[in-house]
Design an enzyme around this catalytic site. Sequence first.
Site, short mmCIF file in Angstrom:
data_model
loop_
_atom_site.label_atom_id
_atom_site.label_comp_id
_atom_site.label_asym_id
_atom_site.label_seq_id
_atom_site.Cartn_x
_atom_site.Cartn_y
_atom_site.Cartn_z
CB SER A 125 36.58 1.28 35.69
OG SER A 125 36.81 2.57 35.22
CE LYS A 161 35.36 -1.29 30.78
NZ LYS A 161 36.15 -0.77 31.92
CB SER A 186 34.91 2.97 32.31
OG SER A 186 35.81 1.90 32.61
#
Lengths: 479, 486
Positions: free
Chosen positions: B166, B67, B142
């Site tokens: 997330s 990420k 996310s």
Amino acid sequence: MYKVVIGLEVHCELQTKSKNFSTAKNTFSSKPNENVMPVDLGLPGILPYVNKEAVYKAIKTAMALNCSIPDEVIFDRKNYFYPDLPKGYQITQVTKPVGRKGYLDIVVGDSIKRVDIHQLHLEEDTASLEHFNNFSLLDYNRSGIPLMEIVTEPCMESADEAIAFLETLRSVFLYCNVSEADSKKGQMRCDVNISLMKDTDTELGTKVEMKNINAFNKVRSSIEYEIKRQTAILEKGGKVEQETRRYSDEDEKTYAMRKKVDAIDYKYFIEPNLPPVKLTDSYLAEIKQEIPKLQHERIHIYTNTYGLSLYDANILAKEKEVSDYYNDVISYGTEEKMAANWVITVILGSLNKLNLTISEFKITPLMLANVLKLVNQNEISVNNAKKILYQAMDLNKDPMIIIKENNIKQIDDEEVLLPKVKEAIDENNDVYMQYLEGKDYVANFFIGKVMAKTNRQANPAITLKIVKEELERRKNSGN
Amino acid sequence: MEFTKMTIDDLKQQLNEAKISPKELYNTSLALSKKAHEKLNIFETIIDDFQMEDANSRISGIPYALKDNFSTKGILTTASSNILNGYIPVYDATVYKKLKEAGAVLVGKTILDELAMGGTGTTGHTGTVHNPWHMDRLMGGSSAGSAAAVASGIVPFAIGSDTGDSVRKPAALGGIVGFKPSYGRISRYGLFAFASSLDHVAYFTRCVKDSAILTNILKGQDEYDMTSLEDDNLDYTLTLNDDIKGKKLFYFKDICDPAYYPNSSDETMIETLTKFQETLDKCRKLGFIIEEVSFDKELLNAIYPTYMIISCAEATSNNANLTGIQFGPRGEGDSIDEIMLNARTKGFSELIKRRFILGSYILQKENQEKLFLNAARIRRLIVDKMTELFKTYDGLIMPASSNIAPKFNDSSDRLSEEYLILENHLAIGNFGGFPSITLPSGIVKEMPVAINITGPVFGDKDILNIAYKIEEILGFKGLVKDDFYV
């Protein structure tokens, strides 16, 4: 006349190996941005790591200032935007400062005053910012250096008291070995809160705050100026504004910076990245043990127990290292007043001349005590002792070795020998009479007597010279 | 077996048998990355250069995605926000460092909801991340790009972060495993902070065992993270197959039962919950004891607002370093205040600004007691209640989401009574730092649905064990959409 009420907020940088929340070095550096880690730059993803040494030293200071210590160490965030604050918040302590409700006794003139400490907390310093015409430069060397803030109650009543407090506080820092507290390096900085009230008033007057004053003499002149300024306002029937003022070096005046109505809400909350650490009794006991006798305690002992003058006591206790040195000399058996004289005149005098600190000094307390023992036993004279000590400093040698090597213990000191000679003559008047009759050889008789009196350590040649001189002197003066 | 379906172990076997080299594996993954990225919008940066440290571990030579909110020295890291455009970190996140040292091969840095704030995968500064199961549907966030990378079979695992759900929510919407270990199990150093007390490193894998393998590699105390836990020195893969007979699981009463929503017009939700009940039956057959437990409804309703209050407050402070002074695009202006103001005005999207304003309001002196401190109290009440239940039960089993991945234009009100708890209960895992895992449990309308299992703090080993056994009977291990690349 108005009563002056002063409160101080003192910031002091702690002396530690690394910064408060990073592994960057905590040293004073002239090269900008040299001691910097990602944490000190507030880069995304960084986490603070608490410096145990900083916590230890802050608690130590809090204890020396008679504060109560909390059950655990936690930190809070103080949120505000400023370019010298890279994270956008400062890690500090609001919820549980490491010290609360303490006091420090200070000497003002002839009396002792107790200054109440509101709290002592541990936080981090900001970066330093230098402004130029159309740009500014940031140096992050200072960013994250452990900083202690000590907040007093508004309880001081004059510039003299404020200065005495600052000086005493500085001695606590030095005695506890937590900071160099050098205001020239910005290691000790001070905010002054000052208000005036009538003697009949029951509530404090309006407070004016003066920020970031480095030197003690500036603290004094800023207070003196503020007292004049506020007195003038009040006497005209005016009102003092609650505001922050800046002290200007150049004209020794203060200038308004911002009104209190713009006060910032710092939105404090507990720093989530630093889990609370419980303080155990054994840990606190360990710190307590590390706190030495402080300056005022030592001065008290020096004057009351040792009978030194306050003047001498102050000199000896001014620096912990000197005071420790003096205490060590005494511990080896030297009489207190004698030790005080020698440390103040010979040792401190020489340090001054040689531009050395006592920790760099090669003559140990034991060496000095040994020499002084000989002086006390009349084995060497005061003058000789001094000579030997100076020589020892020059040669970087143990004075006792110099004494041995030069056989100085054999007394060649006229000041020591003359009284012995006089005694010998006085005690043997019949032999002296023979001298008067022209029998010069009786001088040898007197030398023998002086030898006996000095445990055979008198220098025979010098003794012979003194004996002859004394015999001649007496003969000539008609005794 | 196709590359896109292979687990870490499968790939490792290929490497060990020299059927393929790490470089070839990387090239396969890179080619898929480019293809999938074109369709789904997955990456901030694709690493066009094979880089592998000499290492021999269970993941050496295995490609993965990271990420874009993990600090990677020398590699652009934007957290999908314009405020970090062009930001190239000077240090490595501990997680990234460990993966490098273990010989894993980074294929790309993935898109997230801006600064990890959001649950849709639609708010990153480079646009929306699509769900490989259906182009018109959300990936969820996310950690959207990392989820899409694993769900589309590009890489066998991808690293994300989980502050409310997330990782575990997008894992559910993408039909893959999402595991968030206990708070402190894995160092957060180098993870761009969103809400420090809730932030966790978490990851997507194709199967439960891979999550165990990764945990083995990533866990351990880190001198740069004071909240990190001492290593328990356990190999989590060794206990995956332990007998679970008699282990007790619970779920929240009422809300998980389709009968509780007689008037719902939401067909897929009803079907999702029906599937969940079927899953429970399968688990019971396996030997689990599963019971429903009533949990104070008001507390459950408070999960979402509590989460928002705490996370916005912490986020506003955590992101105060983004001023364009030290790094990131510099704002224009005549004064320092103006420069910072302009950098932030330009750098953040409206959604982010809204959260910061909320956070700032929550932290204001006059609101702290009512909002911030009360939220902390509610968090404590929920965590205490859960901890109490974990004395009786080995884990909480719940539908990971109330529904399949929503469509982009879906305007359903996720705060309505119907969804409030089912869509937000995963935050409980963040409140308490509980280990929590999502795994696929079925297909509804050609979209995956999932369950989540959450256990007591530090019980990572047991949660992996439970999840492993359930995965076995459900049979969705290595799930991918078959025709995605066709």
